[in-house]
Structure formats: C-alpha cells, structure tokens
Design a protein around this motif. Structure first.
Motif, PDB file in Angstrom:
ATOM      1  N   GLU A   1       0.826  -1.207   0.000  1.00 17.61           N
ATOM      2  CA  GLU A   1       0.000   0.000   0.000  1.00 17.61           C
ATOM      3  C   GLU A   1       0.859   1.254   0.000  1.00 17.61           C
ATOM      4  N   GLY A   2       0.581   2.150  -0.949  1.00 18.56           N
ATOM      5  CA  GLY A   2       1.263   3.439  -0.959  1.00 18.56           C
ATOM      6  C   GLY A   2       0.583   4.414  -0.034  1.00 18.56           C
ATOM      7  N   TYR A   3       1.374   5.124   0.765  1.00 20.74           N
ATOM      8  CA  TYR A   3       0.811   6.084   1.718  1.00 20.74           C
ATOM      9  C   TYR A   3       0.859   7.472   1.071  1.00 20.74           C
ATOM     10  N   GLY A   4      -0.206   7.807   0.338  1.00 21.59           N
ATOM     11  CA  GLY A   4      -0.265   9.058  -0.380  1.00 21.59           C
ATOM     12  C   GLY A   4      -0.787   8.842  -1.785  1.00 21.59           C
ATOM     13  N   LEU A   5      -0.548   9.826  -2.671  1.00 21.77           N
ATOM     14  CA  LEU A   5      -0.973   9.708  -4.057  1.00 21.77           C
ATOM     15  C   LEU A   5       0.035   8.882  -4.848  1.00 21.77           C
ATOM     16  N   PRO A   6      -0.424   8.183  -5.912  1.00 22.09           N
ATOM     17  CA  PRO A   6       0.499   7.347  -6.694  1.00 22.09           C
ATOM     18  C   PRO A   6       1.714   8.108  -7.226  1.00 22.09           C
ATOM     19  N   ASP A   7       1.528   9.372  -7.637  1.00 25.45           N
ATOM     20  CA  ASP A   7       2.658  10.139  -8.158  1.00 25.45           C
ATOM     21  C   ASP A   7       3.697  10.450  -7.090  1.00 25.45           C
ATOM     22  N   ASP A   8       3.325  10.293  -5.818  1.00 24.90           N
ATOM     23  CA  ASP A   8       4.270  10.551  -4.722  1.00 24.90           C
ATOM     24  C   ASP A   8       5.027   9.293  -4.298  1.00 24.90           C
ATOM     25  N   ILE A   9       4.512   8.136  -4.674  1.00 17.56           N
ATOM     26  CA  ILE A   9       5.165   6.865  -4.320  1.00 17.56           C
ATOM     27  C   ILE A   9       5.566   6.189  -5.620  1.00 17.56           C
ATOM     28  N   VAL A  10       6.804   6.372  -6.037  1.00 17.38           N
ATOM     29  CA  VAL A  10       7.284   5.898  -7.331  1.00 17.38           C
ATOM     30  C   VAL A  10       8.296   4.776  -7.114  1.00 17.38           C
ATOM     31  N   ILE A  11       8.031   3.637  -7.774  1.00 18.51           N
ATOM     32  CA  ILE A  11       8.978   2.515  -7.753  1.00 18.51           C
ATOM     33  C   ILE A  11       9.497   2.342  -9.174  1.00 18.51           C
ATOM     34  N   GLU A  12      10.781   2.536  -9.354  1.00 20.62           N
ATOM     35  CA  GLU A  12      11.387   2.500 -10.688  1.00 20.62           C
ATOM     36  C   GLU A  12      12.333   1.314 -10.809  1.00 20.62           C
ATOM     37  N   LYS A  13      12.145   0.529 -11.875  1.00 24.15           N
ATOM     38  CA  LYS A  13      13.008  -0.638 -12.119  1.00 24.15           C
ATOM     39  C   LYS A  13      14.139  -0.241 -13.058  1.00 24.15           C
TER      40      LYS A  13
ATOM     41  N   THR B   1      -5.072  -7.966  -6.722  1.00 21.66           N
ATOM     42  CA  THR B   1      -5.911  -6.778  -6.857  1.00 21.66           C
ATOM     43  C   THR B   1      -5.010  -5.564  -7.037  1.00 21.66           C
ATOM     44  N   LEU B   2      -5.250  -4.828  -8.096  1.00 27.24           N
ATOM     45  CA  LEU B   2      -4.460  -3.634  -8.406  1.00 27.24           C
ATOM     46  C   LEU B   2      -5.419  -2.446  -8.405  1.00 27.24           C
ATOM     47  N   GLU B   3      -5.241  -1.521  -7.469  1.00 27.56           N
ATOM     48  CA  GLU B   3      -6.192  -0.419  -7.334  1.00 27.56           C
ATOM     49  C   GLU B   3      -5.468   0.909  -7.189  1.00 27.56           C
ATOM     50  N   ASN B   4      -5.940   1.890  -7.954  1.00 27.53           N
ATOM     51  CA  ASN B   4      -5.406   3.253  -7.872  1.00 27.53           C
ATOM     52  C   ASN B   4      -3.894   3.281  -8.110  1.00 27.53           C
ATOM     53  N   CYS B   5      -3.448   2.562  -9.161  1.00 26.88           N
ATOM     54  CA  CYS B   5      -2.026   2.496  -9.488  1.00 26.88           C
ATOM     55  C   CYS B   5      -1.769   3.082 -10.877  1.00 26.88           C
ATOM     56  N   VAL B   6      -0.523   3.453 -11.121  1.00 23.94           N
ATOM     57  CA  VAL B   6      -0.088   3.939 -12.426  1.00 23.94           C
ATOM     58  C   VAL B   6       1.050   3.057 -12.903  1.00 23.94           C
ATOM     59  N   LEU B   7       0.951   2.567 -14.145  1.00 24.31           N
ATOM     60  CA  LEU B   7       1.980   1.704 -14.722  1.00 24.31           C
ATOM     61  C   LEU B   7       2.544   2.357 -15.975  1.00 24.31           C
ATOM     62  N   GLN B   8       3.754   2.873 -15.858  1.00 22.49           N
ATOM     63  CA  GLN B   8       4.462   3.453 -17.005  1.00 22.49           C
ATOM     64  C   GLN B   8       5.345   2.355 -17.589  1.00 22.49           C
ATOM     65  N   CYS B   9       4.899   1.785 -18.708  1.00 24.77           N
ATOM     66  CA  CYS B   9       5.461   0.515 -19.187  1.00 24.77           C
ATOM     67  C   CYS B   9       6.587   0.712 -20.190  1.00 24.77           C
ATOM     68  N   GLU B  10       7.341  -0.355 -20.387  1.00 27.99           N
ATOM     69  CA  GLU B  10       8.333  -0.430 -21.451  1.00 27.99           C
ATOM     70  C   GLU B  10       7.939  -1.510 -22.448  1.00 27.99           C
TER      71      GLU B  10
END
Length: 668
Positions: A404-416, A456-465
């Motif tokens: 769970e991200g604590y905040g808005l999705p744009d504030d919790i960014v996981i980059e591979k 379950t994927l909810e309120n997420c953003v996926l910037q794909c390659e």
C-alpha cells in the motif's frame, strides 16, 4: 567517416608470414567491394550499434606459441551483417538459390590460392596455406605451413593426429573453419570478412529445412532479417532469458524431428509399394511433418521482433511462499528512505490510532523496498511512504500480502533499473497493491506478472516499457481506477484459463490495449473477462485484440475449402494461412461489426457492440470447423465461444482513437 567504421581490425603479425606480392591491395577496387566492407552511414539502425573500438579483441587465447595475427571478424555490428547479406550476398534470392548466390559472391572476393589461415577447431589450431578453393563445396584445399605452427588444448592430440585428420579430409577444409592471417593486404581484409559472413550465416541463420520451404517470398525478408535481429536482440539483452531457452529448445526439437523425417522419407523410397510397413511409415511421416510445421510456426513467432512481444512464452515462477508465522502474528512493514517526525506522526494518526489498531501490532521499519517485501509472511502489510525507490532486482510476492502506498500514486514511485527479466512477480493467493506508480526502463518483461492466485491492483499507475500486466493461466486479476500506458506490446495480456475484471481504468498509448490469447493447440479453458467503464484510447493497434493460431491441420482444411468453394470470404481465409510476412498478416486482422437498427450511436456503445459482434463471428467460424470435423468422424470437445461466455460482463467502456479500431482478431 567510412574509414572509422571499417568492419574489423587488422593487427600486426607477431611472426613473419611469407609475403604475397600477387595479392597486393589494388588502389582502385570495385565500388561494390568498398560498400561491403565500409559503411558511410553511421546513423542506420542505431539500436544495434556498439562502440567500433570495442571490436578490437583478440580471437586467440593467450599462448606460449606465437601464432601470426588473424584479421578480427567476430564482433561485427548488426547493420554491417545486414547490409552484407541484403546488398551483396543474398539480395532477393529464394531459399533454393542461397548456395548458388553464396558461391557467386565468394568467387568475386576470394583468391583461389596463395594465402594463409589458421585452421581453428574446438580442440586445436594450426597454421595452413591455402593452395586452392573449391567454391561449389565451400571448402579450401590446404597444406600445413612450413615451419609448422600448432597448438592443442588436449595433450593427447598431437601434430601427427592433425596430419592424419587432414589426410582423411583429403586436405579439404570448410571455409568456416579458417581464419585469414593478416599481412596488411586490403585483399586479405576483404577475404576475411567474406568468409566471416558465410561462417556466421551457416552457424546462426541457415536452417536445414529452409531449402524445402516455399520460394514465393524473398528469403532475406522472410528468414534472414528476423533471425539476424533476434541474434542481436539476445546479444544485447533485449529478450527474456526464459524466451531464449524456449527458442533454443524449439530449435533443437525441430532439428531432431526434421532429421527423423528425412530418414523416414529415405526409408520409404526403399520399401515395396502397398506394404504394411510403408502404410505405417506414411502415417508416422504425416505426424512428423505436422509436428515440424507447428514447431517452425512457433520459431517464427519468436524470431519476429513484433510478434515476440505479443505472444511471449509460458514462464514458470519458482517463488516459494513462507506461509504464516509460527506465532500467528501479522506485521506491518513501513518502508521509507528517511523517516522524519512529521511523517511518523501522520502515520500513527492515520494508520495506527486506536480505532484502526485495536490489537497490539508489531511494526518493522525498512529503508529498502525489497528488504521490506522479502521480510513479509502471509497476512502482512507493507506501507510505502512517499519517495522515489530504485529497484534493481525482482519484487517477488509469494504470500498473501498487501502493498500500500501512503499518499498519491505520483508521490510513491517505484522504478526498475537494469535489464532483469521481471519487475513484480505475484504467486500469492490474495495479493493487494494500491496507490503506487511503477516505472520501468530498458526492460524485456512487463511490470506485473500474475502466475497464480488473485492480485488486486487499485489506484495504481503503470508506465510501461514492454507490457503492463500479464495474467497467466489459472491466475486472476482485479484492476480498478488504474492507468496503464507506454507498452511496446499490450497494456494487459490475458492468457487462456485466467480471470480478469477491469473497472474504471485507462489503457492508452500501447501497441495494443488488451490482448486476449486463445491458444487452440493448448488444453485450456477460454478466459473469463469483465470490462466495466474503462477508457481504452490512443493505442497503435486495437483497443482489444483476440489472437488465435492457425494450426497446420487448418492449413489443409482451408486449402480444400478454397478449392470447393471459390467465394471471396474463403479466399481471404486461405490467404491468411499462406505464410504472409508481418505487414500482410496485420492487414488480414479482421474487425467486423453487425448492422444495427440505430445508425447514430456514440463511441462507447459502438466499441462494446463491436466486441460482441466479433465474438459471434468467431463462434460461427468454430461451428463450421466443428461441422467439417464431425463429417470426418472426428469428435471434438464443445468449445463454442459464446456458450462459455468469454466476456462475463461488458458495459460502459469507451474506445477512442485506436489505430485499427475497437476490436480485432489476429490470426497467426
């Protein structure tokens, strides 16, 4: 610039080689030779370029014996090989003409005698002199150099064994086993690369069954280019490791089956006609032929740089679940790169107040995301605080946990970062991910792969390659209020036997929006899909596309249908099965729609109705096939697409500005 991109490096010899004035470089060489060994366009195919200086590597291992230096040819760039095969060696030849074109090319470049080479094998190396070239067999006539320079990796394999081996070969050696020795001659430089192109072709491009394939299409376009691109994609870590293993396994299976087929065909020519053995062999031969055709079809899918992303491979995850803790307790893991007092107060106010935490709960703090996930047991929760987290490994989720991200999705960014195959792997029975933005770069796999269980994927953003979410067989996805974009393949891939519920999502700017795989050659149920209030827009291909294979037995049926019924529709169906190239195949993808009583209806209704219309057409096609099979006395399980209800619910979706339409069927 042309001199800077010379296709190789000539190094100074360490020992003297007899001079060859007869092979001195000509000042005015022909233009086609200059084009073959120099490229004035450094901008072509930048994705396959490497640093030209990186090719200066010695092929020979360190040794005590000083061999003369050879002309380096083993690290050519993609565009160098591409241009050589396309413009100078194969051109527009057919598969049956490859040998003829190759011989013609070598006759223009190779000197028939008077040059030196290192005979290089897995066991030994020896210096030889070429006295003649048998172009028709792609072999050189050689003799051992004087004085003899020789080295073996096996102490038991002596120079006497080499001489004996040469006698057995009648001093004829394959050109592919010879590396030309340098003496600063421009002609030698050209000869070395001519041999390298032939060596590489027969090692990595040519298949033993190519010559028996249909010659209606340009061999270079149909086989050489896709195989060459695959070779360099693998070399540059652009292909998933599992897919590479699958490809080599399929290649080995096809080669073995083809060898058996050739042996069987040879034995049939020696059998008496109408004998029982011949009848048995004929049935076995047909089975082998069908198997070979299916293997070849799968190889072509992987070789094709676009279809590679579309069809992927069946990857098995080896993640082991930990289960519950022995004491039965559940832990909350808090991940934050830095923990400040204000953030801590907010966490306790929002998440750990008396109302939300009535029982005593253990809290663990982590500065690294992967360490927090890896510390989880079944039932744990991971709270990710605002920040930008860089991941170099794989997020493997095998237990039923909540991320769970604590905040808005744009504030919790996981980059591979890095070229690892997988970003997030899910095999847990009930995994929940919410409020997080995932970003991937330079990857060969999608962001989220669900192998088993429900995610379950909810309120997420996926910037794909490459791909957004992949739902494997027997897995389940529930995705809500999420945004998926940028995939070179599909935003969402749905495999047979899976379940997928999509509600209030945006899927856009991908190759395809949603890709549904209906593998008829696999014994899986069709997927169960619900689509409610999604916006699917600005995808290059279709909003939703159903991919279906053309089995080899279907090829024969369609060909017979074309003979029996010369209608336009039958011709179109037959055309799909005749080995079209990629562009022609894409043109054959259909997008049909029933006429409706109301002529004026909005884009939303049009897209939903179009999907239902297409499924009805597919259902009727399956029904016709089943009727033909029943007439032949073949019983097939009922796989009517409408009776099994692939789409459980479809309503309120909007399809806008997709390049090829809302819904299509892709036959391959």
């Amino acid at each position: 610039m042309a001199d800077d991109l010379r296709t190789g490096v000539v190094l100074e010899p360490k020992v003297m080689v007899p001079s060859r004035p007869d092979l001195a470089a000509e000042e005015d060489s022909t233009s086609w030779k200059e084009g073959l060994f120099h490229d004035a366009d450094p901008c072509s195919d930048r994705g396959y370029h490497a640093d030209p200086g990186a090719t200066v590597k010695s092929l020979m291992p360190e040794r005590k014996i000083l061999f003369p230096q050879i002309i380096q040819t083993n690290e050519l760039l993609f565009y160098e090989r591409f241009r050589a095969y396309q413009d100078y060696i194969l051109a527009d030849c057919k598969a049956s003409e490859v040998k003829e074109f190759t011989v013609s090319f070598l006759e223009k470049v190779l000197e028939p005698s008077g040059w030196w080479a290192v005979w290089h094998t897995n066991v030994f190396e020896v210096l030889v002199e070429v006295t003649n070239v048998d172009f028709s067999s792609l072999k050189a006539v050689v003799r051992l150099a004087e004085p003899c320079i020789y080295e073996s990796k096996l102490s038991t394999f002596t120079l006497a064994n080499v001489k004996e081996l040469l006698d057995l070969k009648e001093f004829h050696l394959p050109l592919q086993e010879l590396w030309v020795v340098s003496d600063d001659s421009h002609e030698l430089h050209q000869m070395a690369f001519a041999i390298e192109h032939v060596r590489f072709f027969y090692k990595n491009i040519w298949r033993s069954w190519d010559e028996e394939e249909e010659d209606e299409y340009d061999y270079f376009v149909r086989c050489v280019e896709p195989r060459l691109r695959l070779y360099y994609d693998i070399l540059e870590d652009r292909v998933p490791s599992g897919l590479i293993v699958d490809y080599h396994n399929l290649l080995s299976q096809c080669e073995e089956s083809y060898r058996k087929f050739l042996n069987l065909r040879s034995s049939l020519s020696n059998c008496n006609s109408d004998s029982e053995q011949e009848n048995i062999s004929m049935v076995e031969g047909l089975n082998l032929y069908s198997e070979i055709e299916q293997l070849k079809q799968k190889l072509k899918l992987i070789e094709n740089p676009l279809l590679r992303y579309v069809f992927g491979y069946q990857k098995n995850s080896n993640i082991q679940a930990k289960g519950t803790r022995q004491n039965g307790q559940k832990v909350i893991h808090v991940v934050s790169s830095t923990m400040k007092t204000g953030l801590l107060r907010s966490l306790f106010r929002d998440r750990f107040c008396e109302e939300s935490c009535k029982e005593e709960t253990e809290i663990q703090f982590h500065s690294d995301l992967l360490s927090g996930i890896n510390a989880c047991y079944d039932g744990d929760t991971v709270i990710i605080c605002p920040g930008h987290y860089i991941v170099h490994g794989t997020c493997s989720i095998a237990d039923s946990i909540e991320l769970e991200g604590y905040g808005l999705p744009d504030d919790i960014v996981i980059e591979k970062r890095g070229k690892g195959d997988t970003f997030v792997d899910c095999t847990g029975m009930d995994v929940k991910i919410s409020g997080i933005k995932f970003i991937q770069h330079d990857s060969v796999e999608g962001i989220l792969i669900i192998h088993h269980g429900k995610t379950t994927l909810e309120n997420c953003v996926l910037q794909c390659e490459t791909t957004g979410v992949t739902v494997r067989t027997s897995a389940e996805l529930f995705m809500k209020n999420s945004d998926v974009y940028g995939a070179k393949g599909a935003g969402i891939e749905i495999y047979p036997g899976s379940k997928c519920t999509l509600t209030d999502n945006e899927i856009h700017h991908c190759k395809e929006g949603i890709l549904i795989k209906d593998f008829l050659d696999e014994h899986y149920d069709i997927p169960k899909i619900s689509m409610i209030n999604n916006v699917i827009h600005n995808n290059e291909g279709y909003g939703v596309v159903l991919v279906k294979p053309t089995i080899f037995c279907d090829l024969q049926e369609n060909a017979q249908d074309e003979i029996n019924d010369n209608t336009v529709q039958k011709n179109k169906e037959a055309d799909v099965t005749e080995g079209l190239d990629l562009e022609e195949m894409l043109q054959c993808v259909t997008s049909k729609m029933e006429p409706y009583a109301t002529a004026d209806f909005n884009e939303q209704a049009k897209g939903n109705c179009e999907i239902i219309s297409e499924l009805l057409v597919v259902s009727m096609q399956k029904g016709r096939k089943k009727k033909r099979l029943s007439e032949l006395g073949i019983i097939q399980a009922d796989d009517n697409i409408m009776s099994q209800e692939m789409f459980i619910e479809i309503m309120g979706n909007q399809f806008k500005w997709n390049g090829k339409g809302s819904f299509g069927t892709f036959l391959y």
